[in-house]
Design a protein around this motif. Sequence first.
Motif, short mmCIF file in Angstrom:
data_model
loop_
_atom_site.label_atom_id
_atom_site.label_comp_id
_atom_site.label_asym_id
_atom_site.label_seq_id
_atom_site.Cartn_x
_atom_site.Cartn_y
_atom_site.Cartn_z
N ILE A 13 0.84 -1.21 0.00
CA ILE A 13 0.00 0.00 0.00
C ILE A 13 0.87 1.25 0.00
O ILE A 13 0.64 2.18 -0.77
CB ILE A 13 -0.97 -0.02 1.20
CG1 ILE A 13 -2.06 -1.07 0.97
CG2 ILE A 13 -1.57 1.37 1.44
CD1 ILE A 13 -2.95 -1.32 2.16
N GLU A 14 1.85 1.27 0.86
CA GLU A 14 2.72 2.45 0.95
C GLU A 14 3.45 2.72 -0.36
O GLU A 14 3.48 3.84 -0.85
CB GLU A 14 3.73 2.25 2.09
CG GLU A 14 4.53 3.48 2.40
CD GLU A 14 3.71 4.64 2.94
OE1 GLU A 14 4.03 5.79 2.60
OE2 GLU A 14 2.74 4.41 3.68
N ILE A 18 0.27 5.03 -1.79
CA ILE A 18 0.55 6.29 -1.09
C ILE A 18 1.66 7.08 -1.77
O ILE A 18 1.49 8.28 -2.07
CB ILE A 18 0.93 6.02 0.39
CG1 ILE A 18 -0.16 5.23 1.11
CG2 ILE A 18 1.24 7.33 1.10
CD1 ILE A 18 -1.49 5.90 1.22
N GLU A 22 1.09 10.83 -3.46
CA GLU A 22 1.71 11.99 -2.82
C GLU A 22 2.86 12.57 -3.64
O GLU A 22 3.18 13.75 -3.51
CB GLU A 22 2.13 11.64 -1.40
CG GLU A 22 0.92 11.39 -0.51
CD GLU A 22 1.24 11.01 0.91
OE1 GLU A 22 2.43 10.82 1.24
OE2 GLU A 22 0.29 10.88 1.71
N ASP A 29 -1.70 14.36 1.69
CA ASP A 29 -2.10 13.25 2.56
C ASP A 29 -3.08 12.36 1.81
O ASP A 29 -4.29 12.59 1.84
CB ASP A 29 -2.72 13.80 3.85
CG ASP A 29 -3.06 12.70 4.84
OD1 ASP A 29 -2.88 11.50 4.53
OD2 ASP A 29 -3.52 13.05 5.95
N ARG A 31 -4.17 9.43 2.39
CA ARG A 31 -5.16 8.74 3.24
C ARG A 31 -6.35 9.64 3.57
O ARG A 31 -7.45 9.14 3.78
CB ARG A 31 -4.50 8.24 4.51
CG ARG A 31 -3.50 7.13 4.25
CD ARG A 31 -2.87 6.62 5.54
NE ARG A 31 -1.77 5.73 5.30
CZ ARG A 31 -1.87 4.45 5.00
NH1 ARG A 31 -3.05 3.89 4.90
NH2 ARG A 31 -0.81 3.71 4.80
N TYR A 34 -8.36 9.88 -0.21
CA TYR A 34 -8.76 8.71 -0.98
C TYR A 34 -9.08 7.53 -0.06
O TYR A 34 -8.52 7.42 1.03
CB TYR A 34 -7.65 8.29 -1.95
CG TYR A 34 -7.37 9.33 -2.99
CD1 TYR A 34 -8.12 9.39 -4.16
CD2 TYR A 34 -6.38 10.28 -2.80
CE1 TYR A 34 -7.89 10.36 -5.11
CE2 TYR A 34 -6.14 11.26 -3.75
CZ TYR A 34 -6.90 11.30 -4.90
OH TYR A 34 -6.67 12.27 -5.83
N ASP A 35 -9.93 6.65 -0.53
CA ASP A 35 -10.24 5.42 0.19
C ASP A 35 -9.13 4.42 -0.16
O ASP A 35 -9.23 3.66 -1.13
CB ASP A 35 -11.61 4.89 -0.22
CG ASP A 35 -12.03 3.67 0.57
OD1 ASP A 35 -11.16 3.03 1.21
OD2 ASP A 35 -13.23 3.35 0.53
N ILE A 36 -8.08 4.45 0.63
CA ILE A 36 -6.88 3.66 0.34
C ILE A 36 -7.17 2.16 0.37
O ILE A 36 -6.69 1.41 -0.48
CB ILE A 36 -5.74 4.02 1.31
CG1 ILE A 36 -5.37 5.50 1.18
CG2 ILE A 36 -4.52 3.12 1.09
CD1 ILE A 36 -4.90 5.94 -0.19
N ASP A 37 -7.98 1.71 1.32
CA ASP A 37 -8.30 0.28 1.38
C ASP A 37 -9.05 -0.18 0.13
O ASP A 37 -8.80 -1.27 -0.38
CB ASP A 37 -9.11 -0.04 2.64
CG ASP A 37 -8.26 0.02 3.90
OD1 ASP A 37 -7.04 -0.25 3.81
OD2 ASP A 37 -8.81 0.35 4.96
#
Length: 71
Positions: A13-14, A18, A22, A29, A31, A34-37
């Motif tokens: 994920i990172e 992310i 970014e 930011d 997170r 956005y709905d990261i999951d």
Amino acid sequence: MDYDTYTTRGEAIERTIITPIEASEAVKDARAEYDIDAIADNIIGYDPDTQIYWQVCDEAEFWTIVEERAL
């Protein structure tokens, strides 16, 4: 297609979500915006035999999925 592999979902994920969001400098930011999951559920694959994670889509698909999951 060859993609980098990751040992944890968090690392995937990172690095695959992310960091690129970014890096665009339009978002500080990811997170918060956005709905990261939900993005992860659509772009990160997992192989239980090898226990690795990887990005399963190309760059164009990635950005489409990201845009669709803005908060």
